[in-house]
Design an enzyme around this catalytic site. Structure first.
Site, short mmCIF file in Angstrom:
data_model
loop_
_atom_site.label_atom_id
_atom_site.label_comp_id
_atom_site.label_asym_id
_atom_site.label_seq_id
_atom_site.Cartn_x
_atom_site.Cartn_y
_atom_site.Cartn_z
N ALA A 115 11.63 6.40 5.37
CA ALA A 115 12.67 7.46 4.47
C ALA A 115 13.83 7.77 5.81
CB ALA A 115 12.04 8.10 3.93
N LYS A 116 14.46 8.84 5.03
CA LYS A 116 15.63 9.72 5.79
C LYS A 116 16.48 9.92 4.55
CE LYS A 116 17.05 9.45 10.23
NZ LYS A 116 15.36 9.26 10.91
N GLY A 117 16.57 11.37 4.93
CA GLY A 117 17.78 12.69 4.23
C GLY A 117 19.15 12.62 5.60
#
Length: 426
Positions: A115-117
């Site tokens: 994931a990444k944000g």
């Protein structure tokens, strides 16, 4: 030393991070008998969540910011990845970085997915109170898609342990109970792991040391240049310095310094602690970040930002080996040039995987409500990095492929096996 080529290979169009990630995936897939359906699934994220975040500024005005959370693949476990505050944050960047997190977790054999944000904001323009208001509101906006067993954020560019503590507190208040496992990278006082901040740089140092030994070099005669003397670069440089290497060049955002006799890396304060300290250091020579990349050294560590080694400058790189500290510092065009020139590139998702590995340790400590000592964290990290290095080394030797392809092969085999075991929901 590697000989610089007189020609360069201009990139017809700037290669996006997603394009780079997909091309790397396809190269690895060509070496394996993996179902094309699985490869097609891995070319795309599972989901991308976009939020609008109202931020009340100190002067009373309200600004609407945009945030993203990309989920790539969770076949092996909960999504895991950083949250960054940076003006260049975009949907595409988050998707690409979430893909690299999937590979990183798999190559380390950690039961997480990628994931990444991030939030589109310049963190230097935020006061501490604004940082806190933004972080707490972000935790609320992301509540539908995060959770200790669903998606576990962590600090990244522009964020820090204090922000992770605010994020955890905001989430916990809504849950009605303390949930330390919702984020990693927290201060130890609220469930963070000792050694987490320095872990990505430490793992870069560990892997660089293994690679130096693999090629039969004497580490005490090895010269190193590090672009980016922040958390990753500084810790990598100091690790290698302690183990005998000569760190002859380092840089921050303002420029680079060079000393052919090597620096005392503990005397040079990192950019995160004292902005401008590196470029303002009393050194024999000062030059640009671009020039640092082309220095005649044994090991080059690009440890700042992505896409700094491209088709246009790869022919001028004189290092004998590249160990990636930053995420995605090498474009696929540059990779092709380095492969043609026989310059080994140790990929980011192996070298800097110490961050997610110690985040996993932190998550385990939170789950079990039992803290580890710094000594145990360092011992466990070195053991995990050695196991990952050996798995990648075996594929590198057996298949006669690049280090990046070997790492992808290790990761892809594990991910494909998991997809095959779980099947596809009708």
């Amino acid at each position: 030393m590697a000989t610089a080529e007189s020609t360069t290979e201009p990139e017809s169009e700037a290669e996006s991070a997603v394009e780079t990630a997909r091309r790397q995936l396809e190269r690895a897939a060509a070496h394996l008998d993996v179902d094309e359906g699985t490869i097609e699934r891995l070319r795309h994220p599972d989901s991308v969540y976009e939020v609008s975040i109202p931020l009340k500024r100190d002067d009373g005005t309200v600004e609407i910011l945009t945030g993203y959370r990309a989920h790539h693949d969770d076949v092996r476990g909960p999504y895991k990845g950083g949250l960054r505050y940076h003006p260049a944050v975009s949907r595409e960047e988050c998707v690409a970085l979430s893909m690299w997190m999937t590979w990183k977790c798999a190559v380390m054999d950690i039961p997480f997915g990628g994931a990444k944000g991030g939030v589109v904001i310049n963190p230097k323009e935020l006061s501490r109170d604004e940082e806190e208001r933004l972080t707490r509101r972000l935790a609320q906006e992301l509540r539908p898609v995060i959770g200790p067993m669903k998606d576990i954020p962590a600090p990244d560019m522009g964020t820090n342990p204090a922000m992770m503590a605010w994020f955890m507190d905001a989430y916990s208040m809504q849950e009605g109970e303390t949930q330390p496992g919702i984020v990693t990278g927290k201060p130890p006082a609220v469930g963070g792991s000792y050694g987490r901040e320095g872990a990505p740089g430490r793992s870069v140092g560990i892997i660089a040391e293994k690679a130096i030994d693999y090629y039969g070099w004497d580490i005490e005669e090895t010269t190193v240049a590090v672009q980016g003397f922040g958390s990753v670069g500084a810790n990598a440089a100091r690790y290698l310095d302690r183990h005998g290497a000569s760190v002859v060049a380092v840089s921050d955002v303002d420029g680079a310094i060079y000393d052919p006799d090597g620096f005392d890396t503990n005397d040079v304060q990192d950019h995160d602690d004292v902005p401008g300290m590196v470029s303002g250091y009393d050194a024999p020579e000062h030059f640009s970040n671009a020039e640092l990349l082309e220095l005649d050294v044994d090991v080059l560590i690009p440890g700042a930002i992505g896409n700094v080694l491209t088709g246009e400058n790869a022919g001028n790189v004189q290092a004998d080996m590249i160990v990636e500290g930053a995420n995605g510092p090498t474009t696929s065009q540059a990779d092709t040039i380095f492969e043609r020139r026989d310059i080994p590139v140790i990929p980011d998702f192996l070298a800097n995987a110490g961050g997610v590995t110690v985040s996993y340790f932190e998550w385990l400590q939170n789950t079990n409500r039992r803290a580890w000592s710094l000594e145990r964290v360092h011992e466990e990290l070195e053991k995990e990095m050695l196991q990952a290095w050996n798995a990648v080394r075996k594929e590198h030797e057996a298949r006669d492929v690049t280090w990046r392809d070997a790492a992808y092969i290790v990761a892809l085999q594990r991910i494909a096996e998991s997809h095959d075991a779980r099947g596809l929901w009708p």
